[in-house]
Scaffold this active site. Structure first.
Site, mmCIF file in Angstrom:
data_model
loop_
_atom_site.group_PDB
_atom_site.id
_atom_site.type_symbol
_atom_site.label_atom_id
_atom_site.label_comp_id
_atom_site.label_asym_id
_atom_site.label_seq_id
_atom_site.Cartn_x
_atom_site.Cartn_y
_atom_site.Cartn_z
ATOM 1 N N ASN A 82 -15.001 33.065 5.181
ATOM 2 C CA ASN A 82 -15.071 32.373 6.481
ATOM 3 C C ASN A 82 -14.661 33.275 7.632
ATOM 4 O O ASN A 82 -15.108 33.076 8.770
ATOM 5 C CB ASN A 82 -14.192 31.116 6.445
ATOM 6 C CG ASN A 82 -14.796 30.031 5.573
ATOM 7 O OD1 ASN A 82 -15.985 29.731 5.673
ATOM 8 N ND2 ASN A 82 -13.981 29.454 4.700
ATOM 9 N N SER A 87 -13.909 27.120 0.304
ATOM 10 C CA SER A 87 -14.846 26.156 -0.272
ATOM 11 C C SER A 87 -15.488 26.649 -1.564
ATOM 12 O O SER A 87 -15.883 25.850 -2.416
ATOM 13 C CB SER A 87 -15.941 25.818 0.749
ATOM 14 O OG SER A 87 -16.595 26.997 1.189
ATOM 15 N N GLY A 106 -13.381 25.675 4.263
ATOM 16 C CA GLY A 106 -13.271 26.129 5.644
ATOM 17 C C GLY A 106 -12.109 27.057 5.906
ATOM 18 O O GLY A 106 -11.950 27.552 7.033
ATOM 19 N N ASP A 152 -27.635 24.746 2.131
ATOM 20 C CA ASP A 152 -27.108 25.535 3.247
ATOM 21 C C ASP A 152 -27.247 27.034 3.021
ATOM 22 O O ASP A 152 -27.020 27.840 3.931
ATOM 23 C CB ASP A 152 -25.648 25.186 3.530
ATOM 24 C CG ASP A 152 -24.719 25.455 2.347
ATOM 25 O OD1 ASP A 152 -25.119 26.143 1.395
ATOM 26 O OD2 ASP A 152 -23.570 24.969 2.383
ATOM 27 N N HIS A 159 -23.375 28.053 -0.222
ATOM 28 C CA HIS A 159 -22.523 27.550 -1.301
ATOM 29 C C HIS A 159 -23.334 27.440 -2.593
ATOM 30 O O HIS A 159 -24.396 26.811 -2.595
ATOM 31 C CB HIS A 159 -21.934 26.181 -0.938
ATOM 32 C CG HIS A 159 -20.990 26.236 0.215
ATOM 33 N ND1 HIS A 159 -21.400 26.022 1.518
ATOM 34 C CD2 HIS A 159 -19.663 26.495 0.268
ATOM 35 C CE1 HIS A 159 -20.349 26.135 2.324
ATOM 36 N NE2 HIS A 159 -19.289 26.428 1.597
#
Length: 222
Positions: A115, A45, A83, A196, A199
């Site tokens: 991830n 991402s 992801g 979040d 990011h």
């Protein structure tokens, strides 16, 4: 009175030959300058541009930075999948290279592993996957800029001791360039990240590109 035209004919022929030589050389220079370098940003991402508007993501901003700062024409290809883990990236490597002729870009920015860390995946699996991808690209004679990641602090020091060195170890093994930490200057800064906290926002990406851009430019020049 008769004029000997032979010397004039020889001179004229020589001039035509010289023009042909210089004309060919000029065309070659123009062709070289017109060659477009292709960069595949292969990642998750952070590469894909999660949560960002068109033009704000990593590949868009890197393209704009190189257009402004590099003498060479460049095409940056977004091969990021939100992801994705290192296992997912390894499985789709051929797909990521498909937009490039013969699957041989001038440069691959390999940005995977974040991830893996977030999910607490065994670092040995991450290391195996990163190694396999760089090995495959090296076999194709493709330069790989290995983008490093750092383990989330909540996983503890023991996990970090195994996870954090993965990227440098693989880069060293295959004699590839290393960018030690992809989120350098942005990680843990709330003002540079989305809500979040993981990011980067558009300004955060701008900072990332300002740091990695000169590295990419130098690799293209080499």
């Amino acid at each position: 009175m008769m004029v000997n035209r032979q010397p004039l004919i020889k001179l004229f022929t020589a001039l035509i030959a010289l023009c042909a030589i210089f004309g060919t050389g000029s065309n070659k220079v123009q062709a070289d300058e017109g060659t477009t370098a292709e960069i595949v940003a292969f990642g998750d991402s952070l590469t894909a541009g999660y949560g960002l508007a068109p033009g704000e993501g990593f590949t868009d901003q890197l393209q704009a930075w190189l257009d402004e700062n590099s003498a060479r024409k460049v095409r940056v290809i977004n091969a990021g999948v939100s992801g994705d883990t290192s296992s997912g990236g390894r499985a789709r490597l051929d797909w990521g290279l498909a937009p490039v002729k013969d699957g041989k870009p001038d440069l691959v920015i390999l940005e995977l592993g974040a991830n893996d860390g977030l999910r607490g995946i065994d670092p040995n699996i991450t290391a195996e996957n990163i190694d396999a991808m760089v090995a495959e690209l090296a076999a194709r004679d493709v330069t790989v800029l290995v983008a490093g990641m750092m383990a989330p602090p909540n996983l503890g020091a023991e996990y970090a001791q195994v996870f954090n060195p993965i990227f440098k170890d693989v880069a060293d093994k295959y004699d590839m360039p290393l960018y030690p930490f992809f989120l350098e200057g942005v990680a843990a800064d709330a003002s540079l990240n989305q809500s979040d906290g993981m990011h980067p926002n558009a300004q955060g990406v701008k900072i990332m590109v300002s740091k990695i851009g000169p590295v990419v430019k130098k690799l293209l020049a080499e």
